[in-house]
Every structure is written in structure tokens, then in C-alpha cells.
Design a protein around this motif. Sequence first.
Motif, mmCIF file in Angstrom:
data_model
loop_
_atom_site.group_PDB
_atom_site.id
_atom_site.type_symbol
_atom_site.label_atom_id
_atom_site.label_comp_id
_atom_site.label_asym_id
_atom_site.label_seq_id
_atom_site.Cartn_x
_atom_site.Cartn_y
_atom_site.Cartn_z
ATOM 1 N N PRO A 1 0.832 -1.169 -0.064
ATOM 2 C CA PRO A 1 0.199 0.000 0.106
ATOM 3 C C PRO A 1 0.752 1.408 -0.018
ATOM 4 C CG PRO A 1 -1.222 -1.694 1.384
ATOM 5 C CD PRO A 1 0.212 -2.313 0.970
ATOM 6 N N ASN A 2 1.772 1.308 0.737
ATOM 7 C CA ASN A 2 2.663 2.630 0.778
ATOM 8 C C ASN A 2 3.822 2.630 0.218
ATOM 9 O OD1 ASN A 2 0.438 4.223 2.015
ATOM 10 N ND2 ASN A 2 0.908 3.190 4.079
ATOM 11 N N GLY A 3 4.243 1.579 -0.445
ATOM 12 C CA GLY A 3 5.674 1.685 -1.000
ATOM 13 C C GLY A 3 5.949 0.335 -1.963
ATOM 14 N N TYR A 4 7.117 -0.157 -2.098
ATOM 15 C CA TYR A 4 7.660 -1.187 -2.902
ATOM 16 C C TYR A 4 9.168 -1.512 -2.389
ATOM 17 C CZ TYR A 4 9.464 2.593 -6.037
ATOM 18 O OH TYR A 4 10.116 3.638 -6.415
ATOM 19 N N PHE A 5 9.461 -2.787 -2.862
ATOM 20 C CA PHE A 5 10.711 -3.276 -3.068
ATOM 21 C C PHE A 5 11.098 -3.558 -4.425
ATOM 22 C CE2 PHE A 5 9.801 -4.782 1.472
ATOM 23 C CZ PHE A 5 10.261 -3.493 2.207
ATOM 24 N N ARG A 6 12.137 -3.004 -5.020
ATOM 25 C CA ARG A 6 12.599 -3.624 -6.264
ATOM 26 C C ARG A 6 13.989 -3.991 -6.291
ATOM 27 N NH1 ARG A 6 10.025 1.590 -9.164
ATOM 28 N NH2 ARG A 6 7.856 1.129 -9.383
ATOM 29 N N GLY A 7 14.211 -4.939 -7.131
ATOM 30 C CA GLY A 7 15.565 -5.385 -7.253
ATOM 31 C C GLY A 7 15.872 -6.345 -8.466
ATOM 32 N N GLU A 8 17.062 -6.880 -8.481
ATOM 33 C CA GLU A 8 17.425 -7.648 -9.529
ATOM 34 C C GLU A 8 17.546 -9.160 -8.952
ATOM 35 O OE1 GLU A 8 20.996 -8.330 -12.839
ATOM 36 O OE2 GLU A 8 20.768 -6.469 -11.809
ATOM 37 N N SER A 9 17.217 -10.364 -9.768
ATOM 38 C CA SER A 9 17.558 -11.583 -9.222
ATOM 39 C C SER A 9 18.385 -12.398 -10.084
ATOM 40 C CB SER A 9 16.158 -12.382 -9.195
ATOM 41 O OG SER A 9 16.402 -13.658 -8.722
ATOM 42 N N THR A 10 19.415 -13.288 -9.259
ATOM 43 C CA THR A 10 19.993 -14.355 -10.038
ATOM 44 C C THR A 10 19.462 -15.492 -10.711
ATOM 45 O OG1 THR A 10 20.583 -15.691 -8.115
ATOM 46 C CG2 THR A 10 21.994 -13.474 -8.483
ATOM 47 N N ILE A 11 18.245 -15.526 -10.536
ATOM 48 C CA ILE A 11 17.462 -16.732 -10.898
ATOM 49 C C ILE A 11 17.377 -16.745 -12.614
ATOM 50 C CG2 ILE A 11 15.492 -18.221 -10.810
ATOM 51 C CD1 ILE A 11 14.996 -17.304 -8.027
ATOM 52 N N LYS A 12 17.780 -17.901 -13.212
ATOM 53 C CA LYS A 12 17.622 -18.021 -14.645
ATOM 54 C C LYS A 12 16.363 -18.762 -14.832
ATOM 55 C CE LYS A 12 22.146 -16.584 -15.769
ATOM 56 N NZ LYS A 12 21.792 -15.322 -16.319
ATOM 57 N N PHE A 13 15.062 -18.313 -15.099
ATOM 58 C CA PHE A 13 13.939 -18.942 -15.205
ATOM 59 C C PHE A 13 14.022 -19.592 -16.568
ATOM 60 C CE2 PHE A 13 12.463 -16.082 -12.046
ATOM 61 C CZ PHE A 13 11.898 -17.152 -11.119
ATOM 62 N N LYS A 14 14.310 -19.180 -17.496
ATOM 63 C CA LYS A 14 14.616 -19.764 -19.052
ATOM 64 C C LYS A 14 15.176 -21.098 -19.031
ATOM 65 C CE LYS A 14 16.321 -19.192 -23.648
ATOM 66 N NZ LYS A 14 17.227 -18.354 -24.562
ATOM 67 N N LYS A 15 16.425 -21.043 -18.104
ATOM 68 C CA LYS A 15 17.103 -22.196 -18.029
ATOM 69 C C LYS A 15 16.601 -23.299 -17.449
ATOM 70 C CE LYS A 15 22.034 -23.639 -17.005
ATOM 71 N NZ LYS A 15 21.774 -24.634 -16.423
ATOM 72 N N MET A 16 15.701 -23.023 -16.332
ATOM 73 C CA MET A 16 15.066 -23.917 -15.593
ATOM 74 C C MET A 16 14.038 -24.610 -16.394
ATOM 75 S SD MET A 16 14.876 -22.656 -11.474
ATOM 76 C CE MET A 16 14.241 -24.217 -11.288
ATOM 77 N N ILE A 17 13.126 -23.681 -17.292
ATOM 78 C CA ILE A 17 12.175 -24.080 -18.069
ATOM 79 C C ILE A 17 12.831 -25.063 -19.028
ATOM 80 C CG2 ILE A 17 10.461 -23.639 -19.666
ATOM 81 C CD1 ILE A 17 10.108 -20.816 -17.958
ATOM 82 N N GLN A 18 13.934 -24.720 -19.521
ATOM 83 C CA GLN A 18 14.457 -25.695 -20.576
ATOM 84 C C GLN A 18 14.940 -26.907 -20.092
ATOM 85 O OE1 GLN A 18 16.987 -23.316 -23.237
ATOM 86 N NE2 GLN A 18 15.304 -22.502 -24.312
ATOM 87 N N GLU A 19 15.577 -26.971 -18.935
ATOM 88 C CA GLU A 19 15.824 -28.258 -18.247
ATOM 89 C C GLU A 19 14.668 -28.841 -17.157
ATOM 90 O OE1 GLU A 19 19.181 -26.865 -15.960
ATOM 91 O OE2 GLU A 19 20.388 -26.444 -17.609
ATOM 92 N N ASN A 20 13.276 -28.599 -17.870
ATOM 93 C CA ASN A 20 12.221 -29.379 -17.179
ATOM 94 C C ASN A 20 11.972 -29.070 -15.702
ATOM 95 O OD1 ASN A 20 11.455 -30.490 -19.572
ATOM 96 N ND2 ASN A 20 13.163 -32.066 -19.238
ATOM 97 N N GLY A 21 12.579 -27.873 -15.255
ATOM 98 C CA GLY A 21 11.961 -27.350 -13.918
ATOM 99 C C GLY A 21 12.960 -28.155 -12.947
ATOM 100 N N GLY A 22 12.413 -27.910 -11.579
ATOM 101 C CA GLY A 22 13.201 -28.299 -10.528
ATOM 102 C C GLY A 22 13.272 -27.295 -9.359
#
Length: 275
Positions: free
Chosen positions: A203-224
Motif C-alpha cells: 500500500p505505501n511503497g515497494y521493494f525492487r531489485g534484480e535476481s540471479t535466478i534464470k527461469f528460462k534455463k530452468m524451463i528448458q531443463e524441465n524445472g526443479g
Amino acid sequence: MKAILHSCVIVILMCTTAIAGCDKDDDDAANPSNSAPNNPPVAKAGEDKSACETNFTFIELDGTGSTDPDRNITSYRWSFISGPPTYTLTNANVATAKVENLTTGTYVFELVVTDAGGLSSSDRVEVKVNSVNPQEYDLDISFTSLYNYTNDYDDGWGGNWDLTYAVATGSFSLGNYTVSITESANEIDTEYDSFTYIEILFPNGYFRGESTIKFKKMIQENGGPVKGTFNLYQLSCDRIEFIGIPADLPPLKVTGTLNKATKKINLRIVGKAIY
């Protein structure tokens, strides 16, 4: 003969009425006071506002909601009414003014609008400035969300990406939140250069930032299992941004799972934030 006389009387009466009407129109043109009255304008100084004290704080005073029944507003005038003496008011003679160099306290500003006939109306707006004293906050949220993966996404600006997107809602001690995750990766299937952005709105703010997670790689490797970090670089208090304040904090930890079959992610974000 009687019928003929009767018709003549009617014609004479109609002509007399028409001439009298014309005389009235001439009188209105010669005497503007006989025209429709001028209606006063209605000033609208906008909703009350709040902000956090910083050396670059500014508040926009918006009087564009002011109206005039005759559509004839000729001037706007903003003025300081009460509050701390520290402020700078600019563009005070237009509908949208700006106030900056604010300090902690409650300010009141007044808008006066005037029309072409000299009639005016006023309205006031309150601006509350809170002292900023960022405190460490123990962030711990868990959520489940469907994810969407688009191969070779066209961003409309001449770029093509493999795009992964997810959004979820929940609640924590700061109120209801919406978390969104966006990863833009190289469109070549065998390359995983990417930028993963996480935003948590509340409601009165936010947190923003960058993540090290590579979702595309995980999707192509069938998750986990999912394991990575969330590095904050922006936070907000009452819609005022603070950039760089979280730099000394350790990255937030992100853990969970990605299920390619159901297209779901289960994530937990834990660590120290500042609010």
C-alpha cells in the motif's frame, strides 16, 4: 364581411407581437446586464498528499480539476497558507504548481481560480511530510503463481527476447502485496544471458531489485528446485523513491520449485529489507 375583419385583427396582433419581440432582443444587445448571468468557477486543489522527507522531495499541486460553468477561467493562483517555513513554490500562476525543499510537518496550500467576469473560488490542499528514518524490515513471503513463457517475444522497440513472467498476491505485516517477476533472456535457445527483475508492491511503497535466478534455463531443463538471490536497489515510502539506500544490505534469499508440467512456481523470499 365579418369574417374578413376578424382575419385582419389576427394578422395585426401577430405583427405587433413579433415587433415587440425584436425590440426586446435589441434591448438585450444594448444592455448586457439583461443577458444570462455569469456563474462563478469552482476551484479544486486536488486530493491531500503525503510524502517522505528527502533532499529531492517535490510535490505536484494539481488544480486541473477546477471548472467553470461558463468555461471561462482566466487565472490560477497558488499560495502558502500554513506549515513549516521551509518550502519553494514554483509555477504558482498556472493550474499545476510544484512545491519542493519540504521539511517534516503539515503544509496547507490554497488555490484561487478567477473567471473573465471577475468571480473567483478557492480550495485548499494539505501536504503531510513524514520524517524518513528507514528501519530494517524482516521480509518473509511465500507464494505460488502460474508463469508465462514466451519464446522470441517482440518488445515493440526493435528487441526480441525470451520472456518469462509471473505475478502473485498475498499479505504481510505491511499490508496486501503484489509480487511480479520478469525475466528477459537471449532469444537463442542455447544461451541464458538474462535480466530477472522482481518487484513487491504494497500500500505505501515497494521493494525492487534484480535476481540471479534464470527461469528460462530452468524451463528448458524441465524445472526443479529454485535457488538464488534478490538484490534490492530501490525502495519507496509513500511513493517517493530512494535509490541506493539498500546497497549495504545482504541479498534476499529466494528458494522454491518450478514445475514445468503445471507451469507453476512456488517461491519464498526471505531477508533484510529497509522500510
